[in-house]
Design a protein around this motif. Structure first.
Motif: not given
Length: 566
Positions: A552-566
């Protein structure tokens, strides 16, 4: 805005000729008033002088084409400005030979007027003068003034330079040149403008990111069309198709010239050359010689041109002849293609199982994030991490062979791809980690998959540290890997959300670290405020592993990863 490296307070064209003299060794001399370059020692058998010229900003054309096997004289104007007829007249008078002078003129209004006036002056002094007009550019086909003279100028000057050295007369040279021009067409594209000369260092025209100007001129003239830049093969295929349509069929084959406009790397030009060769081969075209480089630039325009010449057999000897100039191409003949094997002898294609959905999604993830990781890496290194990661994952997909792949199979394919196919430092280190993860999943015993993955992380941490010499705190991928493998000093028992969250937090904390390893170590405190791209990528891999395990996806962790790649 970027500041030019041109010398201040002097004529750009005149000062450039001083550099041409040095670059040519003893082949070229310069006359300064009026300004022109001329061959110090013409070929002994030459009876007709070749004179050309045009605006500065197109180097190495034309002054670096002066010498045996090339021009007798070249007259530079100022940037993108035709030479004055006084220059052309003086140069022609200086190098005139008993058989006359042949003017090689690109089809621009200023060039045509000034070369025509110079020709009249030379004729009044008793010299025979003939003009050859070069008009090869399909980007301006159908305009009121006719096609511009662009990349085919290089082909014409190379062939005529060699032919003139054999003692060919004026009429014969003019006829040969006319046939080469008629059988040559060029087409240019650009995805970035040149720096406006004499201005504030800004671009000469506006072109939105991702857009391509199709059919540009070498002065930055607008193209015939503007559209989103396609993949290279599609773009080159479109250009090749238009060139072939405009040219006669050539039983003797074709010459191909890939010319950089000043702002495209040699690596890219070689890719263009390979793509053009493939496109020609797919159309059954016989290619006799192919060459890439920068010969007719447009200052620093980010673009390239393709020139295709439909050969007559005898032209190839002149095209391949040696020369003594500093700037003309030195092409080589291509071998004839080997006969194709009979279809019955070809082995049957092996059926390759498709990769697992997870591995395909992982490859797509890093393909989508390639630009983001490259941008992040540019702030702290050389800007290739995203390309290397995407390439490694794509290679892993190609390696997948298991009919019903397990996670261990997928990780083995990824490990092999990164260890064997990805260069630099990060790629092999990622490969070591994947190798340890795959190995942990195949160790006999009853441990759960999550526990085995945790053991693989610890083994990968030890292997990467042994090979690379880094430690946590050095601002490397270990700053994400260590907290994923250990909670403080205690080994983690499972790969779970807490482990991945710790990896993401460790990657984020690298914003405050000065690098002690890798290319970022050369930048000192300039990297502060930007997370280490290797650590961010490692956290992204661990998140993908966790989602694969949990299903299953992990939305909260994905959001943290997105923040790091901005």
């Amino acid at each position: 805005m970027a500041r030019s490296f041109l010398s201040e307070g002097v004529s750009p064209s005149a000062r450039a000729l001083d550099g041409v003299v040095l670059d040519s060794g003893s082949a070229v001399r310069v006359h300064h008033d009026p300004v022109y370059a001329f061959a110090r020692t013409p070929a002994p058998g030459r009876v007709v002088a070749l004179v050309s010229g045009g605006g500065a900003g197109h180097e190495p054309m034309h002054a670096s084409f002066v010498g045996q096997g090339g021009l007798d004289a070249a007259c530079p104007g100022e940037i993108f400005t035709s030479p004055h007829n006084r220059q052309i007249h003086a140069a022609g008078a200086r190098v005139a030979l008993p058989g006359g002078v042949l003017h090689l003129v690109k089809n621009y209004t200023g060039d045509r007027i000034n070369f025509a006036i110079a020709a009249e002056r030379l004729r009044a002094e008793g010299h025979r003068v003939t003009e050859l007009l070069i008009d090869d550019d399909l980007g301006s086909d159908g305009s009121d003034v006719g096609r511009r003279g662009t990349g085919a100028t290089v082909v014409v000057e190379k062939i005529l330079g060699a032919a003139a050295d054999t003692g060919l007369g004026l009429d014969a040279l003019a006829d040969l040149g006319g046939r080469v021009v008629a059988n040559s067409r060029s087409l240019a594209v650009a995805n970035g403008a040149h720096t406006a000369p004499g201005g504030d260092g800004g671009p000469a025209f506006d072109l939105p990111a991702g857009q391509l100007e199709y059919g540009v001129g070498i002065h930055g003239e607008a193209g015939s069309d503007t559209f989103a830049q396609p993949a290279l093969d599609a773009l080159v295929g479109r250009m090749v198709e238009r060139l072939l349509t405009a040219l006669p069929t050539a039983p003797a084959g074709y010459l191909l010239l890939v010319n950089g406009l000043g702002g495209v790397s040699n690596l890219e030009l070689l890719h263009v050359l390979a793509a053009a060769s493939d496109q020609l081969a797919a159309r059954g075209v016989r290619l006799r010689s192919a060459h890439s480089g920068t010969w007719a630039s447009a200052l620093d325009m980010r673009g390239f041109s393709l020139t295709l010449t439909a050969l007559e057999e005898e032209w190839l000897t002149h095209w391949l002849a040696p020369h003594g100039t500093a700037g003309l191409p030195t092409p080589r003949a291509l071998p004839e293609p080997a006969p194709a094997e009979a279809a019955d002898d070809a082995p049957a294609a092996a059926q390759t199982p498709a990769p697992s959905a997870w591995l395909a999604e992982l490859a797509a993830l890093f393909a989508d994030r390639r630009a983001a990781f490259n941008t992040l890496d540019q702030r702290t290194g050389d800007g290739d991490l995203g390309t290397n990661l995407a390439g490694g994952m794509a290679a892993a997909v190609r390696r997948a062979r298991a009919a019903e792949p397990t996670l261990a199979d997928d990780l083995t394919a990824v490990a092999g791809a990164f260890l064997d196919d990805v260069g630099g430092s990060s790629g092999p280190l990622f490969g070591l980690l994947f190798q340890q993860l795959a190995g942990a999943l195949t160790v006999p015993g009853e441990a759960t998959e999550a526990a085995r993955l945790a053991a693989g992380l610890r083994a990968g941490l030890a292997a990467v540290s042994r090979v690379g010499g880094a430690q946590p705190g050095d601002r490397t991928l270990l700053d994400a890997l260590h907290p994923a493998a250990f909670d403080g000093d205690a080994p983690r028992g499972h790969l779970d959300e807490a482990a991945v969250a710790a990896a993401l937090a460790g990657a984020a904390a690298t914003r405050d670290l000065v690098a002690r390893r890798g290319r970022a170590s050369y930048l000192g405190e300039r990297v502060l405020g930007t997370p280490d791209p290797g650590a961010v990528a490692l956290a992204g891999v661990l998140l993908a592993l966790l989602e694969r395990h949990d299903g299953e996806p992990k939305p909260a962790l994905r959001a943290d990863l997105e923040e790091l790649t901005r």
